[in-house]
Motif scaffolding. Structure first.
Motif, short mmCIF file in Angstrom:
data_model
loop_
_atom_site.label_atom_id
_atom_site.label_comp_id
_atom_site.label_asym_id
_atom_site.label_seq_id
_atom_site.Cartn_x
_atom_site.Cartn_y
_atom_site.Cartn_z
N CYS A 49 0.86 -1.19 0.00
CA CYS A 49 0.00 0.00 0.00
C CYS A 49 0.89 1.23 0.00
O CYS A 49 1.72 1.42 0.88
CB CYS A 49 -0.94 0.01 1.20
SG CYS A 49 -2.09 1.40 1.15
N VAL A 51 0.34 4.42 0.48
CA VAL A 51 -0.02 5.65 1.19
C VAL A 51 1.19 6.12 2.00
O VAL A 51 2.13 5.34 2.24
CB VAL A 51 -1.23 5.43 2.14
CG1 VAL A 51 -2.48 5.13 1.34
CG2 VAL A 51 -0.94 4.36 3.17
N CYS A 59 -4.16 0.71 7.33
CA CYS A 59 -4.23 -0.22 6.20
C CYS A 59 -4.96 -1.51 6.58
O CYS A 59 -4.84 -1.98 7.70
CB CYS A 59 -2.82 -0.61 5.73
SG CYS A 59 -2.00 0.62 4.74
N HIS A 121 -7.70 1.76 1.72
CA HIS A 121 -7.28 3.03 1.11
C HIS A 121 -7.73 3.17 -0.34
O HIS A 121 -8.03 4.27 -0.80
CB HIS A 121 -5.75 3.20 1.24
CG HIS A 121 -5.36 3.55 2.63
ND1 HIS A 121 -4.52 2.77 3.39
CD2 HIS A 121 -5.72 4.59 3.42
CE1 HIS A 121 -4.38 3.32 4.59
NE2 HIS A 121 -5.10 4.42 4.63
ZN LIG Z 1 -3.44 1.11 2.97
#
Ligand SMILES: [Zn+2]
Ligand SMILES: [Zn+2]
Length: 412
Positions: A49, A51, A59, A121
């Protein structure tokens, strides 16, 4: 003495002892094509992920296939039987005549997907973009750009990893001389990749900082609204290194440490129309972006569409998807223009005279390691570097789309 040599770091720069690296490489088994193919394919199966770290505690533990071009809104609208034309990478044919990069029918479940966001997300972050009407809000422009930047960073990271872990061993079974020029060539490419990675990381960091405080007003954009659903969907990133008049906007030679901004290119569907969007985060110095956009704006409307088509085919083809019925319905000249752009990276075989001529000309632009190689390695190296045609000022023949410009929205 020999034993000492064996325990020294290998000449190739791997950091591994010579005896465990290149000592008997010419006697090792050659790396089979399927292994190379799988190395490339597997490099894009890494899941993470993307982010900012500050958001990672939220997450989910499931990294999903995230579409960088919205599937329902965009890809579905151009698909036939669930498929679109896009670039595929096939290394299995590397020893044959066909180009490893090909335009192929791809299922939209597989098109433009990357494992770059977790399920939470992907849903929450992009809801203002995916679940609402596109109204050119600063937040929507930001999110559209952020997703593409995150993907570009992921791709670059995976490429650099692939280079350092696998590509450096593909000279197994080749002669000692070949190994030397091969390592020279890939370390040159590798250093390019690494500097591109640091550029894209810096840009992503800028977006991350804005995301964390929900600040979207740094986004600038230039958007062309067209009168129909576009037959091509795009989400890509480009360095504005040349404008549409053919001027070169970057100076990598005299100013190698200067940091440049990048422009995100998107083509999306908005109801029965389409939008071509160029966007960038202006908290990074963006002088080249401004000149680039101005040179586009100065063109007349018909030229604008052709110029953009030329730009996309020369610089953004890796995340470009075409409507199958549109592509197959093109006349043979137009089709050829697209097909050739996918094999445009030409490998040119230089004659000894040409190499000689190059080396006798102004060598100041050439890297020093190149100058120190022997002639045959120089020639091999020259022939292993594809010649990229990235001049976007000769766009007249790129009249592939029958789009009329309805409006131009500028936030610059
Ligand atoms: Zn995430
Ligand atoms: Zn080595």
């Amino acid at each position: 003495m020999i034993k000492k040599q064996r325990n020294k770091p290998c000449w190739c720069g791997s950091g591994i002892k010579y005896k465990k690296c290149h000592l008997q490489r010419e006697q090792e088994l050659k790396v089979p094509a399927y292994k190379i193919h799988n190395d490339f394919k597997n490099s894009l199966k890494h899941k993470e992920c993307k982010v900012p770290n500050e958001l990672k505690h939220k997450c989910s533990n499931k990294i999903i296939k995230a579409h960088t071009i919205s599937k329902s809104a965009n890809l579905k609208s151009i698909a036939r039987d669930g498929k679109v034309y896009g670039m595929n990478f096939n290394m299995l044919d590397i020893e044959g005549d066909s180009n490893p990069v090909q335009l192929e029918l791809i299922h939209i479940n597989q098109a433009s997907i990357f494992y770059i966001f977790c399920s939470i997300h992907d849903k929450v972050l992009f809801a203002p973009l995916e679940d609402a009407e596109f109204i050119f809000s600063q937040e929507q422009i930001f999110l559209l750009s952020y997703r593409t930047v995150a993907k570009a960073m992921y791709m670059k990271e995976q490429q650099v990893k692939l280079f350092s872990e696998n590509v450096s061993t593909y000279d197994k079974g080749f002669t000692n001389k070949f190994q030397h020029s091969y390592i020279q060539a890939i370390s040159h490419m590798f250093s390019d990749e690494e500097s591109q990675l640091s550029d894209i990381r810096r840009i992503k960091k800028t977006f991350d900082n804005d995301l964390l405080v929900s600040r979207y007003d740094n986004m600038k954009y230039y958007c062309i609204l067209i009168d129909k659903v576009p037959e091509v969907m795009v989400s890509g990133i480009l360095n504005p290194d040349r404008d549409f008049d053919g001027n070169i906007l970057v100076d990598y030679v005299n100013d190698p440490t200067k940091e440049y901004n990048a422009i995100v290119t998107s083509i999306i569907k908005i109801e029965d129309n389409g939008a071509i969007i160029f966007s960038w985060n202006s908290s990074i110095e963006s002088h080249e972006c401004d000149i680039f956009i101005q040179s586009l704006h100065n063109l007349n409307n018909e030229d604008k569409i052709n110029a953009i088509t030329c730009l996309l085919l020369k610089k953004n083809k890796e995340n470009l998807y075409f409507s199958p019925s549109w592509y197959e319905g093109l006349d043979s000249n137009k089709k050829k223009l697209i097909d050739e752009s996918y094999v445009a990276d030409e490998y040119i075989n230089h004659t000894d005279e040409e190499v000689e001529e190059l080396l006798n000309s102004d060598m100041t632009l050439l890297p020093s390691y190149f100058k120190n190689l022997d002639r045959s390695s120089q020639k091999k190296l020259l022939n292993s570097i594809p010649i990229k045609d990235d001049d976007i000022s000769d766009f007249e023949e790129y009249d592939l789309f029958n789009w009329k410009i309805l409006d131009i929205k500028i936030e610059a």
